[in-house]
Write an enzyme that holds these catalytic residues in place. Structure first.
Site, PDB file in Angstrom:
ATOM      1  N   GLU A 108      -7.636   4.700   7.733  1.00  0.00           N
ATOM      2  CA  GLU A 108      -6.906   6.968   7.556  1.00  0.00           C
ATOM      3  C   GLU A 108      -7.996   6.679   6.656  1.00  0.00           C
ATOM      4  O   GLU A 108      -8.238   7.752   6.507  1.00  0.00           O
ATOM      5  CB  GLU A 108      -5.557   6.543   6.765  1.00  0.00           C
ATOM      6  CG  GLU A 108      -4.624   6.558   6.627  1.00  0.00           C
ATOM      7  CD  GLU A 108      -3.150   6.209   6.636  1.00  0.00           C
ATOM      8  OE1 GLU A 108      -2.629   5.489   5.608  1.00  0.00           O
ATOM      9  OE2 GLU A 108      -2.466   5.127   7.591  1.00  0.00           O
ATOM     10  N   SER A 141       3.225  -1.836  10.412  1.00  0.00           N
ATOM     11  CA  SER A 141       5.116  -1.693  11.108  1.00  0.00           C
ATOM     12  C   SER A 141       5.343  -2.810  10.273  1.00  0.00           C
ATOM     13  O   SER A 141       6.571  -3.234  10.522  1.00  0.00           O
ATOM     14  CB  SER A 141       5.006  -1.433  12.100  1.00  0.00           C
ATOM     15  OG  SER A 141       4.838   0.173  12.261  1.00  0.00           O
ATOM     16  N   GLY A 196       2.358   2.505  10.517  1.00  0.00           N
ATOM     17  CA  GLY A 196       3.405   4.097  10.981  1.00  0.00           C
ATOM     18  C   GLY A 196       3.853   4.530  11.897  1.00  0.00           C
ATOM     19  O   GLY A 196       4.467   5.253  12.028  1.00  0.00           O
ATOM     20  N   GLU A 255      -5.243  -5.196  10.904  1.00  0.00           N
ATOM     21  CA  GLU A 255      -4.295  -3.632  11.139  1.00  0.00           C
ATOM     22  C   GLU A 255      -4.803  -3.105  12.333  1.00  0.00           C
ATOM     23  O   GLU A 255      -4.940  -2.516  12.391  1.00  0.00           O
ATOM     24  CB  GLU A 255      -3.671  -2.929  10.021  1.00  0.00           C
ATOM     25  CG  GLU A 255      -4.042  -2.856   8.709  1.00  0.00           C
ATOM     26  CD  GLU A 255      -3.060  -2.083   7.803  1.00  0.00           C
ATOM     27  OE1 GLU A 255      -2.169  -2.380   7.585  1.00  0.00           O
ATOM     28  OE2 GLU A 255      -3.984  -1.416   6.799  1.00  0.00           O
ATOM     29  N   GLY A 307       2.706  -1.073   4.603  1.00  0.00           N
ATOM     30  CA  GLY A 307       2.932   0.645   3.728  1.00  0.00           C
ATOM     31  C   GLY A 307       4.002   1.382   4.308  1.00  0.00           C
ATOM     32  O   GLY A 307       4.988   0.594   2.028  1.00  0.00           O
ATOM     33  N   GLY A 308       5.001   1.566   4.756  1.00  0.00           N
ATOM     34  CA  GLY A 308       6.171   2.109   4.821  1.00  0.00           C
ATOM     35  C   GLY A 308       7.519   1.692   4.006  1.00  0.00           C
ATOM     36  O   GLY A 308       8.207   1.947   3.319  1.00  0.00           O
ATOM     37  N   ASN A 363       1.031  -1.286  -0.333  1.00  0.00           N
ATOM     38  CA  ASN A 363      -0.326  -0.291   0.038  1.00  0.00           C
ATOM     39  C   ASN A 363       0.716   1.059  -0.157  1.00  0.00           C
ATOM     40  O   ASN A 363       1.442   1.264   0.882  1.00  0.00           O
ATOM     41  CB  ASN A 363      -0.750  -0.602   0.922  1.00  0.00           C
ATOM     42  CG  ASN A 363      -1.960   0.575   1.453  1.00  0.00           C
ATOM     43  OD1 ASN A 363      -2.315   2.204   0.362  1.00  0.00           O
ATOM     44  ND2 ASN A 363      -2.800   1.396   1.952  1.00  0.00           N
ATOM     45  N   TRP A 364       1.357   1.783  -1.172  1.00  0.00           N
ATOM     46  CA  TRP A 364       1.897   2.723  -1.162  1.00  0.00           C
ATOM     47  C   TRP A 364       1.350   4.484  -0.117  1.00  0.00           C
ATOM     48  O   TRP A 364       2.419   5.413  -0.347  1.00  0.00           O
ATOM     49  CB  TRP A 364       2.555   3.627  -2.594  1.00  0.00           C
ATOM     50  CG  TRP A 364       3.129   2.381  -3.217  1.00  0.00           C
ATOM     51  CD1 TRP A 364       3.634   1.246  -2.968  1.00  0.00           C
ATOM     52  CD2 TRP A 364       3.861   2.537  -4.818  1.00  0.00           C
ATOM     53  NE1 TRP A 364       4.388   0.406  -3.729  1.00  0.00           N
ATOM     54  CE2 TRP A 364       4.403   0.782  -5.004  1.00  0.00           C
ATOM     55  CE3 TRP A 364       3.560   3.138  -5.635  1.00  0.00           C
ATOM     56  CZ2 TRP A 364       5.326   0.854  -6.463  1.00  0.00           C
ATOM     57  CZ3 TRP A 364       4.411   3.058  -7.042  1.00  0.00           C
ATOM     58  CH2 TRP A 364       4.502   1.899  -7.317  1.00  0.00           C
ATOM     59  N   LYS A 365       0.027   3.990  -0.525  1.00  0.00           N
ATOM     60  CA  LYS A 365      -1.065   4.925   0.184  1.00  0.00           C
ATOM     61  C   LYS A 365      -0.230   6.752  -0.610  1.00  0.00           C
ATOM     62  O   LYS A 365      -0.272   6.606  -1.680  1.00  0.00           O
ATOM     63  CB  LYS A 365      -0.374   6.128   1.415  1.00  0.00           C
ATOM     64  CG  LYS A 365      -0.959   4.423   2.120  1.00  0.00           C
ATOM     65  CD  LYS A 365       0.237   4.617   3.984  1.00  0.00           C
ATOM     66  CE  LYS A 365      -0.625   3.171   4.629  1.00  0.00           C
ATOM     67  NZ  LYS A 365      -0.088   3.399   6.560  1.00  0.00           N
ATOM     68  N   HIS A 395      -9.812   1.193   4.753  1.00  0.00           N
ATOM     69  CA  HIS A 395      -8.676   1.315   5.392  1.00  0.00           C
ATOM     70  C   HIS A 395      -8.746   2.448   7.196  1.00  0.00           C
ATOM     71  O   HIS A 395      -9.470   2.810   6.769  1.00  0.00           O
ATOM     72  CB  HIS A 395      -7.166   1.774   4.804  1.00  0.00           C
ATOM     73  CG  HIS A 395      -5.720   2.247   5.024  1.00  0.00           C
ATOM     74  ND1 HIS A 395      -5.969   3.058   6.037  1.00  0.00           N
ATOM     75  CD2 HIS A 395      -5.312   0.879   5.146  1.00  0.00           C
ATOM     76  CE1 HIS A 395      -4.470   2.776   7.082  1.00  0.00           C
ATOM     77  NE2 HIS A 395      -3.841   1.407   5.617  1.00  0.00           N
TER      78      HIS A 395
END
Ligand code: 13P
Length: 228
Positions: A88, A192, A161, A155, A213-214, A9-11, A86
């Site tokens: 977010e 994470s 993150g 999640e 993610g990151g 997930n590149w967001k 998600h």
């Protein structure tokens, strides 16, 4: 270890098409696990990768819906997966009935929804409370939906993150619960995940893969994860 599903997930990254194409070009296409890249929607038509996913979509195919991405448009681009719910997006107003509409529409178009569930702003929250919230999210989100066709990503919000992860044992326990109670076949863990901790999650029998993610923005690190 059986093949698992690993979703990037590149967001809202990167900020240029040049960088997006470069990142995608560096990700191994013959990894040991099944890999799906989810770049921002504006890049989807220009990224070359065997499996692509969107990060969200609307529940209507077309019409007067400013700013939305249609599942029919995704289908036209041969997008196979779509992340839904998600945390977010839930944090800025997406609710369970919107999520439910989106899941139903995606299934109609044969795009596999990746339903994100999770809760908790602190690590200390008891398992029981987590299960209660997951139950509410899953029951509302999956109403009148064929759950066997959906991937669920667990999640915990406090793990996203932050550099803190749930324990692999906790992820396994939640995986067992979601599969047994809702008939979901694949439950991913997210929060994470990096190249150092991915293996212990993937070793859990009921963790069917990862939502990253990151670490998915760093090609070298992501390639390590997908080749475990
Ligand atoms: P991080 O891997 O950056 O914690 O993000 C997890 C996530 O939200 C994936 O959807």
């Amino acid at each position: 270890m059986p093949k698992k599903l690993i979703i990037a997930n590149w967001k809202l990254n990167p900020t240029t098409i040049k960088d997006a194409k470069k990142l995608a070009s560096l990700i191994s296409v013959k990894a040991k696990n099944k890999v799906v890249l989810c770049p921002p929607a504006v890049y989807l038509s220009q990224i070359n990768y065997p499996n692509l996913g969107a990060q969200d979509c609307f529940w209507q195919d077309k019409g007067a819906y400013t700013g939305q991405v249609s599942p029919l448009q995704l289908k036209d681009l041969k997008i196979k997966y779509c992340i839904i719910g998600h945390s977010e997006l839930r944090a800025i107003g997406e609710n369970d009935s919107m999520i439910n509409f989106k899941l139903r529409t995606l299934l109609q178009h044969k795009i596999i929804p990746v339903l994100c569930v999770g809760f908790g702003t602190t690590v200390e929250q008891e398992d029981m409370e987590v299960v209660d919230v997951l139950r509410a999210q899953l029951e509302a989100g999956l109403k009148d939906v064929d759950a066997s066709k959906i991937v669920v990503a667990y999640e915990p919000v406090w793990a996203i993150g932050t550099g803190k992860t749930a324990t692999p044992e906790h992820a396994e326990k939640i995986g067992i619960f979601i599969k047994a109670k809702y008939g979901i076949k694949t439950v991913l863990y997210g929060g994470s995940v990096n190249a150092s901790n991915a293996r212990e999650f993937l070793q859990q029998r009921n963790v069917g893969g990862l939502l990253v993610g990151g670490a998915s923005l760093i090609a070298k690190e992501f390639n390590q994860i997908i080749n475990i």
